[in-house]
Design an enzyme around this catalytic site. Structure first.
Site, PDB file in Angstrom:
ATOM      1  N   ASP A 109      51.268 -94.899 -26.949  1.00 18.68           N
ATOM      2  CA  ASP A 109      51.198 -93.988 -25.811  1.00 18.68           C
ATOM      3  C   ASP A 109      50.043 -93.026 -26.090  1.00 18.68           C
ATOM      4  OD1 ASP A 109      52.148 -92.783 -23.468  1.00 18.68           O
ATOM      5  OD2 ASP A 109      53.556 -91.523 -24.529  1.00 18.68           O
ATOM      6  N   ARG A 171      67.767-101.625 -25.168  1.00 22.81           N
ATOM      7  CA  ARG A 171      66.954-102.329 -26.172  1.00 22.81           C
ATOM      8  C   ARG A 171      67.186-103.839 -26.114  1.00 22.81           C
ATOM      9  NH1 ARG A 171      64.661 -98.511 -29.688  1.00 22.81           N
ATOM     10  NH2 ARG A 171      65.970 -96.728 -30.187  1.00 22.81           N
TER      11      ARG A 171
HETATM   12  P1  5GP Z   1      52.755 -91.897 -29.281  1.00 26.56           P
HETATM   13  O1  5GP Z   1      52.650 -91.120 -30.548  1.00 26.56           O
HETATM   14  O2  5GP Z   1      51.806 -93.064 -29.189  1.00 26.56           O
HETATM   15  O3  5GP Z   1      52.645 -91.000 -28.081  1.00 26.56           O
HETATM   16  O4  5GP Z   1      54.254 -92.388 -29.261  1.00 26.56           O
HETATM   17  C1  5GP Z   1      54.620 -93.692 -29.223  1.00 26.56           C
HETATM   18  C2  5GP Z   1      56.133 -93.754 -29.222  1.00 26.56           C
HETATM   19  O5  5GP Z   1      56.678 -93.111 -28.064  1.00 26.56           O
HETATM   20  C3  5GP Z   1      56.590 -95.192 -29.155  1.00 26.56           C
HETATM   21  O6  5GP Z   1      56.723 -95.774 -30.433  1.00 26.56           O
HETATM   22  C4  5GP Z   1      57.899 -95.065 -28.410  1.00 26.56           C
HETATM   23  O7  5GP Z   1      58.943 -94.793 -29.306  1.00 26.56           O
HETATM   24  C5  5GP Z   1      57.706 -93.880 -27.494  1.00 26.56           C
HETATM   25  N1  5GP Z   1      57.298 -94.306 -26.132  1.00 26.56           N
HETATM   26  C6  5GP Z   1      56.096 -94.117 -25.545  1.00 26.56           C
HETATM   27  N2  5GP Z   1      56.075 -94.632 -24.294  1.00 26.56           N
HETATM   28  C7  5GP Z   1      57.300 -95.172 -24.097  1.00 26.56           C
HETATM   29  C8  5GP Z   1      57.886 -95.889 -22.982  1.00 26.56           C
HETATM   30  O8  5GP Z   1      57.310 -96.143 -21.931  1.00 26.56           O
HETATM   31  N3  5GP Z   1      59.177 -96.306 -23.155  1.00 26.56           N
HETATM   32  C9  5GP Z   1      59.882 -96.065 -24.312  1.00 26.56           C
HETATM   33  N4  5GP Z   1      61.133 -96.523 -24.347  1.00 26.56           N
HETATM   34  N5  5GP Z   1      59.354 -95.400 -25.368  1.00 26.56           N
HETATM   35  C10 5GP Z   1      58.070 -94.965 -25.260  1.00 26.56           C
END
Ligand code: 5GP
Length: 191
Positions: A109, A171
């Protein structure tokens, strides 16, 4: 027996990626990774819990020798405005020094979590380190973390299924979907 799509029709707004689409792409990724690591042995490092389904399917398409390692991490402070600094809840069982590491993620993300994890693993002096993610949200990227293998680029929507949860649910759903807004509102009020 009714399928998941039928069972969850009141909760799911849209199926973003079907079981078939996921299976086909995971196979392609496995074949590509196997070609790239020809003659090498790879340590597959996956982060609990979201990447469990993906890594389980991916390694079954790897034809190079590989071992499987899991890490569990949790963010410090408020979950949404995370700086990416993570606390290790469960570390790797084996040393990765001098070995070829492939980090397998469910979704990238902002990239902050992965960026932090990448630095942490690089400090342990692997021979190489590559990153594979099933899903990527390019619009949301806050740090420039190099990603070597991407399953699908998706728009900035919260998705569940195939390992990804909302409040620990969904999940086990075999496809990737966006939930109806009511589901979040309802749960938000109840929690
Ligand atoms: P980042 O540090 O890249 O912002 O965070 C990534 C983490 O956020 C992922 O490993 C996941 O746990 C969570 N995450 C980000 N987007 C989503 C999404 O659309 N759905 C879900 N279920 N988790 C997300």
């Amino acid at each position: 027996m009714p399928g998941f799509a039928e069972l969850l029709k009141d909760e799911i707004q849209e199926i973003v990626l079907s079981e078939d689409q996921i299976a086909r792409r995971v196979r392609e990724l496995g074949e590509e990774i196997s070609r790239d690591y020809q003659g090498k042995e790879v340590v597959v490092v996956s982060v609990l819990k979201g990447a469990v389904m993906f890594v389980a399917d991916l390694v079954r398409h790897l034809t190079v020798p590989c071992s499987l390692e899991f890490m569990a991490v949790s963010s410090y402070g408020a979950s949404t405005d995370s700086s990416g600094v993570v606390r290790i809840i469960k570390d790797l069982d084996e040393s990765i020094e001098g070995r070829h590491v492939l980090v397998v993620e469910d979704i990238i993300d902002t990239g902050l979590t992965l960026n932090y994890l990448r630095e942490l693993l690089l400090n342990r002096k692997p021979a190489s380190l590559r990153i594979c993610t099933l899903l990527n949200k390019p619009e949301r990227r806050a740090v420039d973390v190099p990603v070597d293998y991407v399953g699908f680029d998706i728009p900035n929507e919260f998705v569940v299924g195939y390992g990804l949860d909302y409040a620990e649910r969904y999940r086990n759903v075999p496809f990737i979907a966006v939930l109806r807004p009511e589901v979040y509102n309802k749960r938000g009020e109840g929690a």
